[in-house]
Structure formats: structure tokens, C-alpha cells
Design a protein around this motif. Structure first.
Motif, PDB file in Angstrom:
ATOM      1  N   ARG A 185      41.607   8.203  56.031  1.00 28.04           N
ATOM      2  CA  ARG A 185      42.598   6.980  56.189  1.00 28.04           C
ATOM      3  C   ARG A 185      42.100   5.821  55.007  1.00 28.04           C
ATOM      4  O   ARG A 185      42.952   5.469  54.634  1.00 28.04           O
ATOM      5  CB  ARG A 185      42.849   6.811  57.651  1.00 28.04           C
ATOM      6  N   TYR A 226      40.175   5.940  52.483  1.00 29.03           N
ATOM      7  CA  TYR A 226      40.452   6.437  51.307  1.00 29.03           C
ATOM      8  C   TYR A 226      41.688   6.637  50.771  1.00 29.03           C
ATOM      9  O   TYR A 226      41.885   6.226  49.681  1.00 29.03           O
ATOM     10  CB  TYR A 226      39.639   7.797  50.917  1.00 29.03           C
ATOM     11  N   CYS A 227      42.632   6.605  51.817  1.00 31.36           N
ATOM     12  CA  CYS A 227      43.989   6.764  51.338  1.00 31.36           C
ATOM     13  C   CYS A 227      44.501   5.013  51.289  1.00 31.36           C
ATOM     14  O   CYS A 227      45.570   4.901  50.497  1.00 31.36           O
ATOM     15  CB  CYS A 227      44.884   6.934  52.416  1.00 31.36           C
ATOM     16  N   ARG A 248      44.822   1.797  48.955  1.00 25.06           N
ATOM     17  CA  ARG A 248      44.708   1.602  47.655  1.00 25.06           C
ATOM     18  C   ARG A 248      45.180   0.378  47.293  1.00 25.06           C
ATOM     19  O   ARG A 248      45.597  -0.261  48.063  1.00 25.06           O
ATOM     20  CB  ARG A 248      45.836   2.866  46.907  1.00 25.06           C
ATOM     21  N   ASP A 266      49.481   3.617  48.563  1.00 21.84           N
ATOM     22  CA  ASP A 266      49.086   3.859  49.877  1.00 21.84           C
ATOM     23  C   ASP A 266      49.968   4.400  50.765  1.00 21.84           C
ATOM     24  O   ASP A 266      49.617   5.238  51.679  1.00 21.84           O
ATOM     25  CB  ASP A 266      49.149   2.225  50.154  1.00 21.84           C
ATOM     26  N   LEU A 293      49.927   8.504  49.971  1.00 24.91           N
ATOM     27  CA  LEU A 293      48.764   9.098  50.427  1.00 24.91           C
ATOM     28  C   LEU A 293      48.491   9.348  51.856  1.00 24.91           C
ATOM     29  O   LEU A 293      48.469  10.264  52.351  1.00 24.91           O
ATOM     30  CB  LEU A 293      47.434   8.648  49.696  1.00 24.91           C
ATOM     31  N   ASN A 294      48.794   8.232  52.639  1.00 23.45           N
ATOM     32  CA  ASN A 294      49.120   8.218  54.070  1.00 23.45           C
ATOM     33  C   ASN A 294      49.983   9.053  54.560  1.00 23.45           C
ATOM     34  O   ASN A 294      49.766   9.915  55.714  1.00 23.45           O
ATOM     35  CB  ASN A 294      49.121   6.753  54.779  1.00 23.45           C
ATOM     36  N   TYR A 320      50.972  11.843  53.218  1.00 25.17           N
ATOM     37  CA  TYR A 320      50.497  13.094  53.075  1.00 25.17           C
ATOM     38  C   TYR A 320      49.397  13.308  53.986  1.00 25.17           C
ATOM     39  O   TYR A 320      49.414  14.594  54.776  1.00 25.17           O
ATOM     40  CB  TYR A 320      49.904  13.421  51.731  1.00 25.17           C
ATOM     41  N   LEU A 321      48.593  12.623  54.204  1.00 22.24           N
ATOM     42  CA  LEU A 321      47.350  12.742  55.281  1.00 22.24           C
ATOM     43  C   LEU A 321      48.306  12.969  56.774  1.00 22.24           C
ATOM     44  O   LEU A 321      47.782  13.741  57.467  1.00 22.24           O
ATOM     45  CB  LEU A 321      46.727  11.601  55.334  1.00 22.24           C
ATOM     46  N   TYR A 333      48.179  17.186  55.605  1.00 26.23           N
ATOM     47  CA  TYR A 333      46.683  17.468  55.483  1.00 26.23           C
ATOM     48  C   TYR A 333      46.338  18.741  56.293  1.00 26.23           C
ATOM     49  O   TYR A 333      45.759  19.635  55.913  1.00 26.23           O
ATOM     50  CB  TYR A 333      46.032  16.185  55.538  1.00 26.23           C
ATOM     51  N   LEU A 387      41.649  11.750  45.799  1.00 27.33           N
ATOM     52  CA  LEU A 387      41.313  10.362  46.423  1.00 27.33           C
ATOM     53  C   LEU A 387      40.275   9.666  45.668  1.00 27.33           C
ATOM     54  O   LEU A 387      40.023   8.488  46.029  1.00 27.33           O
ATOM     55  CB  LEU A 387      41.136  10.555  48.150  1.00 27.33           C
TER      56      LEU A 387
END
Length: 87
Positions: free
Chosen positions: A10, A12-13, A15, A21, A24-25, A27-28, A32, A47
Motif C-alpha cells: 500500500r 508503494y502504491c 504516488r 495512486d 494502483l490501490n 489493483y491492490l 492482487y 511499483l
């Protein structure tokens, strides 16, 4: 995945670009854990990229030769389109 691992991902997501931000979050949170171990590794590698490079990939301004990276980028693009349609 442990809480510590999830917290690290989280982090590293997070940005410098709000758009990255959010995507990526998303997707996580939504993809993921259900991804193959290879895709999980590839996501972690993505990432590590700098924001302009990652954003360029998302915009389609950069050729993506790695098939797993291309798959993840496509999921991120689709997520972006879904979010725009809901707004």
C-alpha cells in the motif's frame, strides 16, 4: 499476505500522481490477491518504476514488451475507464 506485506505494498502504491495512486490501490485491493504469483511479482516490479514511466505506459505512449506487465496495465486502464464512467 500478511498485514505487514499489505501495508508495504500500500505504501508503494502511494504516488506523486493522484491518478496513479487511485489505480494502483484499486489493483491492490481488487486484483492482487487473486493474481498468479508471477503477476504479483510483476506488479511489485511496476511499483518500482518512476511515475512518468508508469503513467506513459498507462497512456499507451510506451511499448510494453513484457506480457504480464501489459496484462496488468490493461487492467489498470480498464479500471480507469470504469471510474470515469461512474463519475
Amino acid at each position: 499476505m500478511t498485514d505487514k506485506e499489505q501495508s508495504k505494498l500500500r505504501w508503494y502504491c502511494r504516488r506523486g500522481m493522484r491518478e496513479l495512486d487511485v489505480l494502483l490501490n484499486d489493483y491492490l485491493e481488487n486484483h492482487y490477491l487473486n493474481s498468479s504469483s508471477e503477476k504479483q511479482i510483476t506488479f511489485k516490479e511496476l511499483l518500482l518504476l518512476e511515475d512518468p514511466v508508469l503513467f506513459s505506459m498507462l497512456l499507451g505512449n510506451m511499448e510494453i514488451e513484457n506480457a504480464l506487465q501489459a496484462d496488468i496495465i490493461q487492467i489498470l486502464r480498464n479500471s480507469s475507464k470504469t471510474k470515469k464512467n461512474k463519475a
